[in-house]
Design an enzyme around this catalytic site. Structure first.
Site, short mmCIF file in Angstrom:
data_model
loop_
_atom_site.label_atom_id
_atom_site.label_comp_id
_atom_site.label_asym_id
_atom_site.label_seq_id
_atom_site.Cartn_x
_atom_site.Cartn_y
_atom_site.Cartn_z
N ASP A 90 0.83 -1.19 0.00
CA ASP A 90 0.00 0.00 0.00
C ASP A 90 0.87 1.25 0.00
O ASP A 90 2.05 1.20 0.39
CB ASP A 90 -0.93 0.01 1.21
CG ASP A 90 -0.17 0.00 2.53
OD1 ASP A 90 0.77 -0.81 2.68
OD2 ASP A 90 -0.50 0.81 3.42
N GLU A 153 -0.07 -0.99 5.76
CA GLU A 153 0.95 -0.47 6.69
C GLU A 153 0.77 1.02 6.94
O GLU A 153 1.02 1.50 8.04
CB GLU A 153 2.35 -0.76 6.12
CG GLU A 153 3.49 -0.54 7.10
CD GLU A 153 4.09 0.86 7.04
OE1 GLU A 153 5.01 1.14 7.84
OE2 GLU A 153 3.65 1.68 6.20
#
Length: 458
Positions: A90, A153
């Site tokens: 991400d 994250e």
């Protein structure tokens, strides 16, 4: 076995760039979290990035697992003991005003530009190729190696929490490729904190700014009732302070927007906070409302929390920092999103109580939305010394390991530390526009990671 890690990386340069390009071109910003969205709980982009890595692993003959879009892994070997590493797929929102397309993966002056090139898709590809090289060379190892693929994250770590609930095994050692070289042995505690209150009863109709609390906001905007000539006043404010912004009439209201400069939330001193600038103006024109007083007296232009009574400096890990990263209006209530990072010597619960006391007079409340405790690994430990030895061999840099305000998945993976890929003497644009990775540095990182995995697993 005589292994020339440098030669093995360089002979694969074209393939590495090709696979990195494919991953960077996927926009993997998180949209929304929906556990009922089968296979894509964090949105289509993150699903596509995870699928991309799993397909690479399957093509190259690795054991691969995709846990319904929450996370995955690529594994080499079948030994019980294993060496672990985690990359994340991400990315934070691209933001505004890129010179090159944020998801174009364009190469200029030996740099690949794109969101995620350094944080953290590039490093994830780097570790993948380190694993691939060891597999293709059929190196004799005593431990399995596992690359875990994280997915959120930059938000709440739900992906890795789900992963470890199903794969609770603990590695004997490992590293996280999501920070700096030479090595990170300590990371500050991190918390996302909301300060909220009512926005009714003033000329402010709504306020909004920033994308995420862990980014210095590069824009902030407000809608104001036209009870004063706010458009003219704002233009004078911009000119006097040499700020960039716009003011215009919209739907019988005055719309104002001011720009800043983004930076990572762990280093707010390197950014120019647009929310600070917006509330400078609202204070200068004497808008009488607790949100303005609160911002002026307790929040803006104070990255160390002195106004809030929580300032602290540790000699080893540095200052407590606060990034005023985002704000919004929800149902006529305002919310400030603070990103607070603290070093050794700070009791987080006491900080929260101090914040509550300091905002009470403004009719505001404090809520802790997320908290990660600090990480500290003995810099003299065998793991740290082994990784440093590899780094020094490939760089001739004898620098000591460091501490950071950033947070990595080293907190989620026991017996691990953060290790590269950024070289400290080089510029970095993570969480900013024009993020890039220098390709020579990228290949050097792959060399380091390949030998590091070999040394930990042989």
């Amino acid at each position: 076995m005589n292994l020339n890690f440098k030669a093995e990386v360089l002979k694969r340069k074209e393939d590495i760039i090709k696979d990195l390009t494919g991953l960077i071109k996927i926009n993997s910003e998180m949209t929304t979290y929906d556990p009922d969205r089968v296979g894509a709980p964090f949105g289509q982009g993150i699903k596509d990035a995870l699928d991309y890595m799993i397909k690479l692993g399957e093509k190259d003959g690795f054991d691969c697992v995709n846990l319904d879009g929450y996370a995955g892994h690529i594994s080499y070997g079948n030994q019980k003991e294993f060496v672990g590493t985690i990359g994340h797929l991400d990315v934070v929102p691209a933001g505004n005003d890129w010179t090159f397309a944020a998801y174009g993966a364009e190469i200029h002056d030996n740099k690949m530009y794109g969101r995620g090139t350094e944080d953290d898709k590039g490093p994830t590809i780097a570790v993948y190729y380190a694993l691939k090289i060891l597999k293709e060379l059929k190196v004799d190892l005593s431990k399995r190696i596992k690359l875990i693929l994280g997915t959120d994250e930059e938000t709440a770590w739900r992906g890795v929490r789900h992963y470890f609930s199903l794969y609770p095994e603990i590695p004997v050692s490992g590293f996280i490729p999501d920070a700096d070289f030479p090595l990170i042995y300590a990371e500050k505690g991190i918390s996302r904190i909301f300060i909220e209150g009512s926005l009714e009863g003033s000329d402010i109709v709504s306020v909004q700014g920033g994308f995420r609390d862990n980014m210095v906001p590069d824009y902030a905007e407000a809608y104001l009732k036209p009870n004063e000539d706010y458009k003219s006043l704002f233009n004078k404010f911009l000119k006097a302070n040499k700020y960039l912004g716009v003011a215009e009439d919209k739907d019988d209201l005055v719309y104002i927007k001011v720009f800043g400069k983004s930076a990572h939330g762990s280093t707010p001193e390197f950014g120019e906070n647009a929310i600070d600038r917006l509330f400078e103006f609202l204070s200068d024109v004497n808008i009488n409302h607790p949100i303005v007083t609160l911002a002026k007296e307790k929040l803006i232009h104070d990255i160390h929390g002195q106004k809030l009574g929580v300032a602290y400096k540790d000699e080893e890990m540095g200052h407590l920092t606060i990034n005023l990263g985002a704000m919004s209006t929800i149902d006529k209530k305002y919310r400030f999103n603070l990103n607070l990072r603290y070093p050794n010597g700070v009791k987080f619960e006491e900080v929260v109580e101090t914040l509550k006391e300091n905002v009470k007079a403004y009719g505001s409340t404090v809520t802790v939305d997320n908290h990660q405790e600090l990480l500290y690994v003995d810099p003299k430990s065998e793991l740290v010394q082994k990784l440093l030895k590899v780094y020094r061999k490939h760089t001739n840099d004898m620098s000591d390991p460091i501490t950071i305000g950033g947070g990595t998945f080293a907190r989620a993976l026991p017996n691990s530390v953060a290790f590269g890929p950024h070289f400290l003497e080089k510029p970095t644009y993570i969480h900013q526009k024009n993020e890039f990775i220098d390709l020579d540095d990228f290949f050097t990182a792959i060399m380091i990671y390949t030998e590091a995995l070999y040394e930990l697993a042989k």
